[in-house]
Design a protein around this motif. Structure first.
Motif, PDB file in Angstrom:
ATOM      1  N   GLU A 196       4.904   0.539   8.131  1.00  0.00           N
ATOM      2  CA  GLU A 196       4.077   1.379   7.267  1.00  0.00           C
ATOM      3  C   GLU A 196       4.589   1.399   5.841  1.00  0.00           C
ATOM      4  OE1 GLU A 196       3.172   6.052   6.893  1.00  0.00           O
ATOM      5  OE2 GLU A 196       2.520   5.117   8.768  1.00  0.00           O
ATOM      6  N   ARG A 197       5.907   1.354   5.680  1.00  0.00           N
ATOM      7  CA  ARG A 197       6.489   1.364   4.333  1.00  0.00           C
ATOM      8  C   ARG A 197       7.538   0.264   4.258  1.00  0.00           C
ATOM      9  NH1 ARG A 197       9.229   7.302   5.008  1.00  0.00           N
ATOM     10  NH2 ARG A 197      10.937   6.715   6.370  1.00  0.00           N
ATOM     11  N   ASP A 198       8.269   0.175   3.185  1.00  0.00           N
ATOM     12  CA  ASP A 198       9.227  -0.905   2.998  1.00  0.00           C
ATOM     13  C   ASP A 198      10.269  -0.936   4.118  1.00  0.00           C
ATOM     14  OD1 ASP A 198       7.786  -1.131   0.698  1.00  0.00           O
ATOM     15  OD2 ASP A 198       9.485  -0.982  -0.666  1.00  0.00           O
ATOM     16  N   THR A 233       0.823  -1.214   0.000  1.00  0.00           N
ATOM     17  CA  THR A 233       0.000   0.000   0.000  1.00  0.00           C
ATOM     18  C   THR A 233       0.854   1.260   0.000  1.00  0.00           C
ATOM     19  OG1 THR A 233      -0.233   0.163   2.417  1.00  0.00           O
ATOM     20  CG2 THR A 233      -1.848  -1.201   1.228  1.00  0.00           C
ATOM     21  N   TRP A 234       2.173   1.102   0.202  1.00  0.00           N
ATOM     22  CA  TRP A 234       3.085   2.244   0.134  1.00  0.00           C
ATOM     23  C   TRP A 234       3.428   2.472  -1.332  1.00  0.00           C
ATOM     24  CZ3 TRP A 234       4.394   6.161   2.980  1.00  0.00           C
ATOM     25  CH2 TRP A 234       5.483   6.930   2.623  1.00  0.00           C
ATOM     26  N   SER A 235       3.275   3.702  -1.791  1.00  0.00           N
ATOM     27  CA  SER A 235       3.460   4.010  -3.209  1.00  0.00           C
ATOM     28  C   SER A 235       3.947   5.452  -3.352  1.00  0.00           C
ATOM     29  CB  SER A 235       2.118   3.855  -3.929  1.00  0.00           C
ATOM     30  OG  SER A 235       1.216   4.843  -3.459  1.00  0.00           O
ATOM     31  N   PRO A 236       4.315   5.848  -4.556  1.00  0.00           N
ATOM     32  CA  PRO A 236       4.655   7.264  -4.768  1.00  0.00           C
ATOM     33  C   PRO A 236       3.504   8.198  -4.374  1.00  0.00           C
ATOM     34  CG  PRO A 236       5.445   5.963  -6.603  1.00  0.00           C
ATOM     35  CD  PRO A 236       4.606   5.051  -5.743  1.00  0.00           C
ATOM     36  N   ALA A 237       2.270   7.764  -4.620  1.00  0.00           N
ATOM     37  CA  ALA A 237       1.113   8.587  -4.241  1.00  0.00           C
ATOM     38  C   ALA A 237       1.017   8.706  -2.712  1.00  0.00           C
ATOM     39  CB  ALA A 237      -0.175   7.993  -4.811  1.00  0.00           C
ATOM     40  N   ALA A 238       1.351   7.643  -2.011  1.00  0.00           N
ATOM     41  CA  ALA A 238       1.354   7.700  -0.540  1.00  0.00           C
ATOM     42  C   ALA A 238       2.450   8.638  -0.057  1.00  0.00           C
ATOM     43  CB  ALA A 238       1.544   6.301   0.045  1.00  0.00           C
ATOM     44  N   ARG A 239       3.591   8.589  -0.702  1.00  0.00           N
ATOM     45  CA  ARG A 239       4.704   9.468  -0.327  1.00  0.00           C
ATOM     46  C   ARG A 239       4.330  10.940  -0.493  1.00  0.00           C
ATOM     47  NH1 ARG A 239      10.272   8.828   0.500  1.00  0.00           N
ATOM     48  NH2 ARG A 239      11.476  10.647  -0.078  1.00  0.00           N
ATOM     49  N   MET A 240       3.497  11.241  -1.500  1.00  0.00           N
ATOM     50  CA  MET A 240       3.070  12.628  -1.760  1.00  0.00           C
ATOM     51  C   MET A 240       1.843  13.018  -0.946  1.00  0.00           C
ATOM     52  SD  MET A 240       3.746  13.053  -5.857  1.00  0.00           S
ATOM     53  CE  MET A 240       2.642  11.738  -6.319  1.00  0.00           C
ATOM     54  N   GLY A 241       1.279  12.069  -0.178  1.00  0.00           N
ATOM     55  CA  GLY A 241       0.120  12.370   0.645  1.00  0.00           C
ATOM     56  C   GLY A 241      -1.208  12.263  -0.074  1.00  0.00           C
ATOM     57  N   TRP A 279      18.516  -3.874  10.932  1.00  0.00           N
ATOM     58  CA  TRP A 279      17.312  -3.359  10.278  1.00  0.00           C
ATOM     59  C   TRP A 279      17.606  -2.022   9.599  1.00  0.00           C
ATOM     60  CZ3 TRP A 279      13.010  -6.392  10.234  1.00  0.00           C
ATOM     61  CH2 TRP A 279      13.019  -7.490  11.112  1.00  0.00           C
ATOM     62  N   TYR A 280      17.012  -1.822   8.417  1.00  0.00           N
ATOM     63  CA  TYR A 280      17.292  -0.638   7.597  1.00  0.00           C
ATOM     64  C   TYR A 280      15.997  -0.069   7.025  1.00  0.00           C
ATOM     65  CZ  TYR A 280      19.533   2.163   3.928  1.00  0.00           C
ATOM     66  OH  TYR A 280      19.940   3.188   3.127  1.00  0.00           O
ATOM     67  N   ASP A 281      15.888   1.251   7.030  1.00  0.00           N
ATOM     68  CA  ASP A 281      14.761   1.947   6.408  1.00  0.00           C
ATOM     69  C   ASP A 281      15.210   2.410   5.019  1.00  0.00           C
ATOM     70  OD1 ASP A 281      12.791   3.675   5.525  1.00  0.00           O
ATOM     71  OD2 ASP A 281      12.957   5.067   7.208  1.00  0.00           O
ATOM     72  N   PRO A 282      14.841   1.684   3.951  1.00  0.00           N
ATOM     73  CA  PRO A 282      15.315   2.054   2.618  1.00  0.00           C
ATOM     74  C   PRO A 282      14.748   3.383   2.111  1.00  0.00           C
ATOM     75  CG  PRO A 282      13.759   0.235   2.466  1.00  0.00           C
ATOM     76  CD  PRO A 282      14.011   0.481   3.925  1.00  0.00           C
ATOM     77  N   MET A 283      13.593   3.782   2.592  1.00  0.00           N
ATOM     78  CA  MET A 283      13.005   5.052   2.152  1.00  0.00           C
ATOM     79  C   MET A 283      13.703   6.239   2.825  1.00  0.00           C
ATOM     80  SD  MET A 283      10.777   4.147  -0.060  1.00  0.00           S
ATOM     81  CE  MET A 283       9.993   5.712  -0.325  1.00  0.00           C
ATOM     82  N   GLY A 284      14.050   6.088   4.088  1.00  0.00           N
ATOM     83  CA  GLY A 284      14.702   7.165   4.828  1.00  0.00           C
ATOM     84  C   GLY A 284      16.215   7.104   4.764  1.00  0.00           C
ATOM     85  N   GLY A 285      16.740   5.957   4.306  1.00  0.00           N
ATOM     86  CA  GLY A 285      18.180   5.797   4.199  1.00  0.00           C
ATOM     87  C   GLY A 285      18.887   5.716   5.529  1.00  0.00           C
TER      88      GLY A 285
END
Length: 90
Positions: free
Chosen positions: A80-82, A17-25, A51-57
């Motif tokens: 919530e996200r990857d 359910t995490w997507s570019p649209a989710a990232r933009m709100g 453990w690593y957060d690939p979206m936040g780096g």
């Protein structure tokens, strides 16, 4: 999904359910509650899960784990996200 190899494993949990649209709100992602990642085909013995957060780096946490019977279950918690995890044999 994941890949086990001689030095450990690399795992990736994707929240669909995490997507570019989710990232933009534009859309609201649905968190996965109490996620557990199961891996088999591993070598028995002590290992470290990083453990690593690939979206936040960012690296999130480390924990010592024990592979028994060639398998391991890691508790990821609420996602919530990857999320990625690197398993390294010690």
């Amino acid at each position: 999904m994941g890949l086990a190899h001689g030095k450990g494993a690399h795992l990736w949990a994707a929240n669909r359910t995490w997507s570019p649209a989710a990232r933009m709100g534009i859309e609201t992602p649905v968190p996965v509650r109490g996620l557990e990642l199961g891996v088999d085909g591993l070598r028995d013995g002590p290992a470290e899960a990083v453990w690593y957060d690939p979206m936040g780096g960012a690296w999130l946490r480390k924990e010592n784990v024990e592979v028994k019977g060639g398998a391991l279950v890691l508790a990821a918690g609420d996602v919530e996200r990857d999320l990625a995890v690197v398993l390294r044999y010690r």
